[in-house]
Design a protein around this motif. Structure first.
Motif, mmCIF file in Angstrom:
data_model
loop_
_atom_site.group_PDB
_atom_site.id
_atom_site.type_symbol
_atom_site.label_atom_id
_atom_site.label_comp_id
_atom_site.label_asym_id
_atom_site.label_seq_id
_atom_site.Cartn_x
_atom_site.Cartn_y
_atom_site.Cartn_z
ATOM 1 N N GLN A 77 0.846 -1.192 0.000
ATOM 2 C CA GLN A 77 0.000 0.000 0.000
ATOM 3 C C GLN A 77 0.881 1.241 0.000
ATOM 4 O OE1 GLN A 77 -2.618 0.344 3.383
ATOM 5 N NE2 GLN A 77 -3.736 2.048 2.510
ATOM 6 N N ILE A 78 0.431 2.270 -0.722
ATOM 7 C CA ILE A 78 1.110 3.564 -0.720
ATOM 8 C C ILE A 78 0.047 4.603 -0.410
ATOM 9 C CG2 ILE A 78 2.480 5.219 -2.036
ATOM 10 C CD1 ILE A 78 3.141 2.877 -3.971
ATOM 11 N N ALA A 79 0.332 5.456 0.556
ATOM 12 C CA ALA A 79 -0.630 6.492 0.928
ATOM 13 C C ALA A 79 0.073 7.838 0.957
ATOM 14 C CB ALA A 79 -1.240 6.185 2.291
ATOM 15 N N LEU A 119 4.691 4.083 3.042
ATOM 16 C CA LEU A 119 4.823 2.827 2.301
ATOM 17 C C LEU A 119 4.594 1.671 3.265
ATOM 18 C CD1 LEU A 119 8.092 3.541 0.308
ATOM 19 C CD2 LEU A 119 5.756 3.787 -0.479
ATOM 20 N N ASP A 120 3.620 0.878 2.959
ATOM 21 C CA ASP A 120 3.332 -0.329 3.717
ATOM 22 C C ASP A 120 3.882 -1.478 2.879
ATOM 23 O OD1 ASP A 120 2.255 -2.040 5.600
ATOM 24 O OD2 ASP A 120 0.217 -1.926 4.824
ATOM 25 N N THR A 148 5.503 3.197 -10.842
ATOM 26 C CA THR A 148 6.102 2.243 -11.777
ATOM 27 C C THR A 148 6.786 1.115 -11.017
ATOM 28 O OG1 THR A 148 6.430 3.992 -13.400
ATOM 29 C CG2 THR A 148 7.746 1.996 -13.678
ATOM 30 N N LEU A 149 7.522 1.457 -9.992
ATOM 31 C CA LEU A 149 8.213 0.467 -9.170
ATOM 32 C C LEU A 149 7.223 -0.507 -8.526
ATOM 33 C CD1 LEU A 149 10.781 -0.556 -7.641
ATOM 34 C CD2 LEU A 149 10.185 1.101 -5.881
ATOM 35 N N LEU A 154 -2.004 2.036 -7.283
ATOM 36 C CA LEU A 154 -2.543 3.368 -7.045
ATOM 37 C C LEU A 154 -2.054 3.903 -5.707
ATOM 38 C CD1 LEU A 154 -6.241 2.992 -8.213
ATOM 39 C CD2 LEU A 154 -4.365 4.138 -9.393
ATOM 40 N N ILE A 155 -1.757 5.172 -5.691
ATOM 41 C CA ILE A 155 -1.368 5.828 -4.449
ATOM 42 C C ILE A 155 -2.634 6.432 -3.876
ATOM 43 C CG2 ILE A 155 -0.008 7.680 -3.423
ATOM 44 C CD1 ILE A 155 2.045 7.212 -5.678
#
Length: 174
Positions: A77-79, A119-120, A148-149, A154-155
């Motif tokens: 997950q990205i927040a 970053l989770d 991309t990485l 989705l952020i």
């Protein structure tokens, strides 16, 4: 000869631009957690994304034990924005619990001149998290590389809700 040159040139441009996209090194602030000494501060770091890893390298030799490489395929997950703020300040949040349960620094992490990313990710089978701050002007390019990485993940982003409109009810005409 010219007919062969144009396709070769266009392929070369595409290949070079994709390679260059991962060559950027960003300066930012990374969260340094030292459970033994109860240290939990942001320190200057270099953030470099390759095709498979995000490398976080602290500038100071004192914090080299906090350097890490996060595999793109391990990110879950990205927040960013207010959503990240909510994840960290919510007492029931898993990410907030991972990072701040023993330390309690959630009030110090939000700065206006930086875009923050939570970053989770999984490390050796365990769920963990970290926080990265990037200067606002570099955030769009960093965000593109981060997506991309992380396999176009989705952020999760939520804009702040600053509305000055007040609904006073129906408009009555005389």
């Amino acid at each position: 000869m010219m007919k062969q040159f144009i396709p070769v040139l266009s392929v070369a441009v595409v290949l070079c631009s994709n390679t260059l996209a991962f060559a950027e090194v960003f300066e930012g602030k990374c969260l340094y957690l030292d459970q033994e000494n109860s240290e939990n501060k942001f320190h200057s770091c270099l953030i470099n994304s390759s095709s498979s890893n995000l490398s976080l390298t602290f500038k100071s030799s004192k914090y080299q034990s906090g350097n890490q490489a996060i595999g793109g395929n391990s990110i879950t997950q990205i927040a960013s924005g207010n959503y990240a703020k909510r994840l960290l300040s919510d007492s029931g949040s898993i990410i907030g619990g991972i990072l701040f349960a023993p330390l309690g620094i959630a009030s110090r992490i939000f700065k206006k001149d930086y875009q923050m990313y939570v970053l989770d990710y999984k490390k050796q089978g365990n769920q963990t998290a970290t926080i990265i701050r990037i200067k606002q002007k570099e955030a769009p390019k960093f965000q593109q590389e981060l997506r991309t990485l992380a396999r176009n993940m989705l952020i999760t982003f939520e804009e702040s809700k600053k509305s000055t409109v007040i609904d006073v009810g129906p408009d009555f005409k005389k």
